[in-house]
Scaffold this active site. Structure first.
Site, short mmCIF file in Angstrom:
data_model
loop_
_atom_site.label_atom_id
_atom_site.label_comp_id
_atom_site.label_asym_id
_atom_site.label_seq_id
_atom_site.Cartn_x
_atom_site.Cartn_y
_atom_site.Cartn_z
N LYS A 105 -4.78 4.77 -2.38
CA LYS A 105 -4.52 3.34 -2.12
C LYS A 105 -3.14 3.14 -1.50
O LYS A 105 -2.99 2.45 -0.49
CB LYS A 105 -4.62 2.54 -3.43
CG LYS A 105 -4.10 1.12 -3.29
CD LYS A 105 -4.09 0.39 -4.61
CE LYS A 105 -2.90 0.66 -5.49
NZ LYS A 105 -1.71 -0.16 -5.30
N ASN A 106 -2.12 3.75 -2.10
CA ASN A 106 -0.77 3.46 -1.63
C ASN A 106 -0.49 4.03 -0.25
O ASN A 106 0.31 3.49 0.50
CB ASN A 106 0.27 3.96 -2.65
CG ASN A 106 0.28 3.07 -3.89
OD1 ASN A 106 -0.29 1.99 -3.89
ND2 ASN A 106 0.93 3.55 -4.95
N CYS B 287 2.30 -5.62 -9.10
CA CYS B 287 2.25 -5.53 -10.56
C CYS B 287 3.59 -5.94 -11.15
O CYS B 287 4.65 -5.62 -10.62
CB CYS B 287 1.92 -4.10 -10.96
SG CYS B 287 0.16 -3.76 -10.89
N ARG C 117 11.56 -6.17 -8.83
CA ARG C 117 11.31 -5.23 -7.73
C ARG C 117 12.00 -5.76 -6.48
O ARG C 117 11.39 -6.38 -5.62
CB ARG C 117 9.79 -5.06 -7.53
CG ARG C 117 9.14 -4.46 -8.76
CD ARG C 117 7.64 -4.35 -8.66
NE ARG C 117 7.21 -3.19 -7.89
CZ ARG C 117 5.94 -2.79 -7.82
NH1 ARG C 117 5.01 -3.45 -8.47
NH2 ARG C 117 5.61 -1.73 -7.11
N PRO C 118 13.32 -5.51 -6.39
CA PRO C 118 14.07 -6.04 -5.24
C PRO C 118 13.65 -5.40 -3.93
O PRO C 118 13.00 -4.35 -3.91
CB PRO C 118 15.52 -5.68 -5.57
CG PRO C 118 15.51 -4.81 -6.77
CD PRO C 118 14.13 -4.70 -7.30
N ILE C 119 14.05 -6.04 -2.82
CA ILE C 119 13.71 -5.51 -1.50
C ILE C 119 14.97 -5.27 -0.68
O ILE C 119 14.93 -5.18 0.54
CB ILE C 119 12.75 -6.44 -0.73
CG1 ILE C 119 13.30 -7.87 -0.75
CG2 ILE C 119 11.35 -6.41 -1.29
CD1 ILE C 119 12.78 -8.70 0.37
N ASP C 120 16.12 -5.17 -1.39
CA ASP C 120 17.40 -5.06 -0.67
C ASP C 120 17.45 -3.84 0.25
O ASP C 120 18.05 -3.89 1.32
CB ASP C 120 18.56 -5.02 -1.67
CG ASP C 120 18.40 -3.91 -2.70
OD1 ASP C 120 17.33 -3.85 -3.34
OD2 ASP C 120 19.33 -3.09 -2.86
N ASP D 263 3.64 5.94 -11.95
CA ASP D 263 2.28 5.38 -11.99
C ASP D 263 1.36 6.15 -12.94
O ASP D 263 0.22 5.74 -13.16
CB ASP D 263 1.66 5.35 -10.58
CG ASP D 263 2.26 4.25 -9.73
OD1 ASP D 263 3.07 3.46 -10.24
OD2 ASP D 263 1.92 4.18 -8.53
N ARG E 25 -7.70 -3.62 -8.70
CA ARG E 25 -6.80 -3.57 -7.53
C ARG E 25 -6.67 -2.16 -6.99
O ARG E 25 -6.38 -1.96 -5.82
CB ARG E 25 -5.39 -4.03 -7.93
CG ARG E 25 -5.27 -5.48 -8.24
CD ARG E 25 -3.88 -5.79 -8.66
NE ARG E 25 -2.98 -5.52 -7.54
CZ ARG E 25 -1.80 -6.04 -7.39
NH1 ARG E 25 -1.34 -6.87 -8.29
NH2 ARG E 25 -1.06 -5.74 -6.36
C1 UD1 Z 1 5.53 2.27 -4.68
C2 UD1 Z 1 4.11 2.25 -5.18
C3 UD1 Z 1 4.08 2.06 -6.69
C4 UD1 Z 1 4.93 3.13 -7.36
C5 UD1 Z 1 6.32 3.17 -6.75
C6 UD1 Z 1 7.16 4.33 -7.28
C7 UD1 Z 1 2.97 1.29 -3.29
C8 UD1 Z 1 2.23 0.14 -2.72
N1 UD1 Z 1 3.43 1.14 -4.53
O1 UD1 Z 1 6.09 1.01 -5.00
O2 UD1 Z 1 2.73 2.15 -7.11
O3 UD1 Z 1 5.05 2.81 -8.73
O4 UD1 Z 1 6.24 3.32 -5.33
O5 UD1 Z 1 6.51 5.54 -7.04
O6 UD1 Z 1 3.09 2.34 -2.66
N2 UD1 Z 1 14.10 -0.73 -5.34
C9 UD1 Z 1 15.22 -1.49 -5.11
N3 UD1 Z 1 15.39 -2.04 -3.87
C10 UD1 Z 1 14.48 -1.89 -2.87
C11 UD1 Z 1 13.33 -1.13 -3.12
C12 UD1 Z 1 13.17 -0.55 -4.36
O7 UD1 Z 1 16.06 -1.66 -6.00
O8 UD1 Z 1 14.69 -2.44 -1.78
C13 UD1 Z 1 13.91 -0.09 -6.66
C14 UD1 Z 1 12.68 -0.63 -7.40
O9 UD1 Z 1 12.97 -1.80 -8.11
C15 UD1 Z 1 12.33 0.53 -8.30
C16 UD1 Z 1 12.70 1.75 -7.44
O10 UD1 Z 1 13.61 1.28 -6.45
O11 UD1 Z 1 13.15 0.52 -9.44
C17 UD1 Z 1 11.52 2.43 -6.75
O12 UD1 Z 1 10.78 1.47 -6.05
P1 UD1 Z 1 9.90 1.82 -4.76
O13 UD1 Z 1 9.83 3.30 -4.61
O14 UD1 Z 1 10.39 1.00 -3.62
O15 UD1 Z 1 8.49 1.30 -5.20
P2 UD1 Z 1 7.43 0.53 -4.31
O16 UD1 Z 1 7.47 1.05 -2.91
O17 UD1 Z 1 7.53 -0.92 -4.57
#
Ligand code: UD1
Length: 431
Positions: A22-23, A117, A122-125, A305, A398
């Site tokens: 899926k991912n 979820c 879950r920031p996007i910075d 996961d 999902r």
């Molecule tokens: C993806 C997977 C999710 C999995 C995760 C970690 C998808 C759709 N989802 O989520 O199932 O649990 O990888 O293997 O592929 N973070 C920040 N800033 C950012 C981005 C991330 O602080 O801009 C932090 C997150 O809060 C978290 C960590 O980095 O603590 C890892 O997150 P990330 O690897 O980005 O997870 P996702 O891509 O959201």
């Protein structure tokens, strides 16, 4: 509201075939709009997140043709709408992949702030930082992420933390930027490699995916291709844990055993037999397993996961195990539900679970707080002799295709029910 009813106690035995990841598929579908030619993607899992993203891609004006249950053909030539916003997409974290894809191709995109979820903030910075480094203006306005650039230029970007999403998103945008981009501290997950392989098949020049330094030489445009998504390591891992927890014997087919190594080694450590084949793993568990410690980490570490499924297995293993969640801050919400089923687990400081193994769990009415924790509660239910009802299975749907059907195929007693009458019917059938 749909629920699962489970009558546990049977060991799971037999073969189960794993679907596409899926991912990986979410990144791949977004990337496929970057060509003005047809991109055909095979081995897509038929799960809600994928279907919602396909619908959102259709709403941009791209041609989306579902050629078969697991195959879609996408052509981004007809895209006219660079705004991705509907009530479903807001619930999905991976909607943000449309930012990288459309920014790279058109220099503009707007996507509703993502949900996904609820497993912590879950920031996007890191995504925004990456887009800005490529020369884009990236901001959050009125619940939307807006990215814009006259021209994207390659840059040297050092991520502050390992993020799967940010690595994939910036890799997509950089594929069509001018010049070379270097991503340092990149995520190494198999799905990062899968998206890079698709982009390369479309004509991109990406090297190093799967290591922590990725080099991308921007190209003018991308072209059509046909591509098959890798198998889902988390679906595979979930069935491995279910086999171990029910003292079963399950061959999990259509997997890449290398991607499962962190799970295989933990299972062996606690007393399970795991046999690896070229594209399958067989998990045999005959006795009560023993304790261990687990810490979630980015790949190739133990995947976050798989943390709820592993914790459930350890809840039934002998001795005390310590599970440390180091990727997300709020991923132990299902522990209260497991404790209601008789587990003995204490959470300390939010991210450490102390698991005192018990001999048996007991059936209860529990609620799935998120996708993977939902699957873990199903595993717990499969181990008890009583009836378990799992609510909120929309979360599980999902990410798992035909979860109940695959478990039934292994001899597990589970059924999707909606009414009290259906519950009674199931109980009658079970005697
Ligand atoms: C993806 C997977 C999710 C999995 C995760 C970690 C998808 C759709 N989802 O989520 O199932 O649990 O990888 O293997 O592929 N973070 C920040 N800033 C950012 C981005 C991330 O602080 O801009 C932090 C997150 O809060 C978290 C960590 O980095 O603590 C890892 O997150 P990330 O690897 O980005 O997870 P996702 O891509 O959201």
């Amino acid at each position: 509201m749909e629920q699962y009813i489970i009558k546990g106690g049977n060991p799971l035995v037999g073969e189960v075939t794993i679907g596409g990841a899926k991912n990986a598929a979410l990144g791949i579908l977004a990337a496929s709009v970057m060509a003005d030619e047809a991109v055909t993607i095979d081995n897509l899992p038929d799960v809600r997140d994928i279907n919602v993203l396909l619908e959102a891609i259709g709403q941009t004006g791209a041609m989306v043709e579902r050629k078969a249950r697991h195959c879609a053909k996408i052509n981004g030539k007809t895209i006219t709408n660079l705004v991705v916003d509907n009530s479903y997409i807001k619930k999905m974290r991976a909607s943000y992949y449309m930012l990288g894809a459309m920014l790279g191709k058109y220099g503009h995109a707007q996507v509703a702030l993502p949900g996904g979820c609820n497993i912590g903030s879950r920031p996007i910075d890191q995504h925004l930082k990456g887009f800005r480094a490529l020369g884009a203006i990236a901001e959050v306005k009125g619940g939307m992420i807006v990215v814009e650039a006259k021209e994207l230029t390659g840059a040297h970007i050092f991520f502050d933390m390992v993020s799967v999403g940010a690595t994939i998103n910036i890799m997509m945008a950089a594929a069509l930027a001018k010049g070379r981009t270097i991503l340092e501290n990149a995520a190494k997950e198999p799905h990062v490699v899968d998206v890079a392989n698709l982009l390369n098949a479309m004509g991109a020049s990406i090297k190093g995916a799967g290591t922590d330094v990725i080099r991308i030489d921007g190209v003018e445009k991308l072209h059509g291709t046909e591509y098959t998504v890798i198998p889902d390591q988390i679906e595979a891992g979930t069935f491995m844990m279910a086999a171990a927890a029910t003292k079963g014997d399950v061959t999990v087919k259509n997997v890449i055993p290398k991607h499962l190594e962190s799970l295989t080694s933990k299972l062996r450590e606690i007393g399970c037999e795991v046999v690896e084949f070229d594209d399958a793993v067989r998990v045999i568990s005959k006795k009560r397993l023993t304790h261990t410690n687990v810490k979630t980490l980015p790949y190739p570490g133990f995947p976050t996961d798989m943390q709820p499924q592993m914790t459930t297995l350890l809840a039934l293993s002998e001795g005390t195990s310590i599970v440390t969640e180091s990727v997300f801050e709020n991923r132990f919400k299902y522990i209260d539900e497991l404790n209601r089923m008789g587990a003995d687990i204490k959470v300390e400081g939010g991210n450490v679970a102390i698991v005192n193994g018990v001999e048996n769990l007991t059936g209860a009415c529990v609620s799935a707080p998120d996708l993977r924790a939902g699957a873990a509660l199903v595993i717990a239910g499969l181990t008890t002799e009583d009836y378990t009802i799992v609510d909120e299975i929309k979360y599980i749907e999902r990410g798992y295709e035909d979860f109940a059907g695959k478990i039934q195929g292994l001899g597990g007693n589970i059924q999707v029910v909606e009414t009290e009458k259906e519950i009674q019917k199931f109980k009658l059938r079970m005697g």
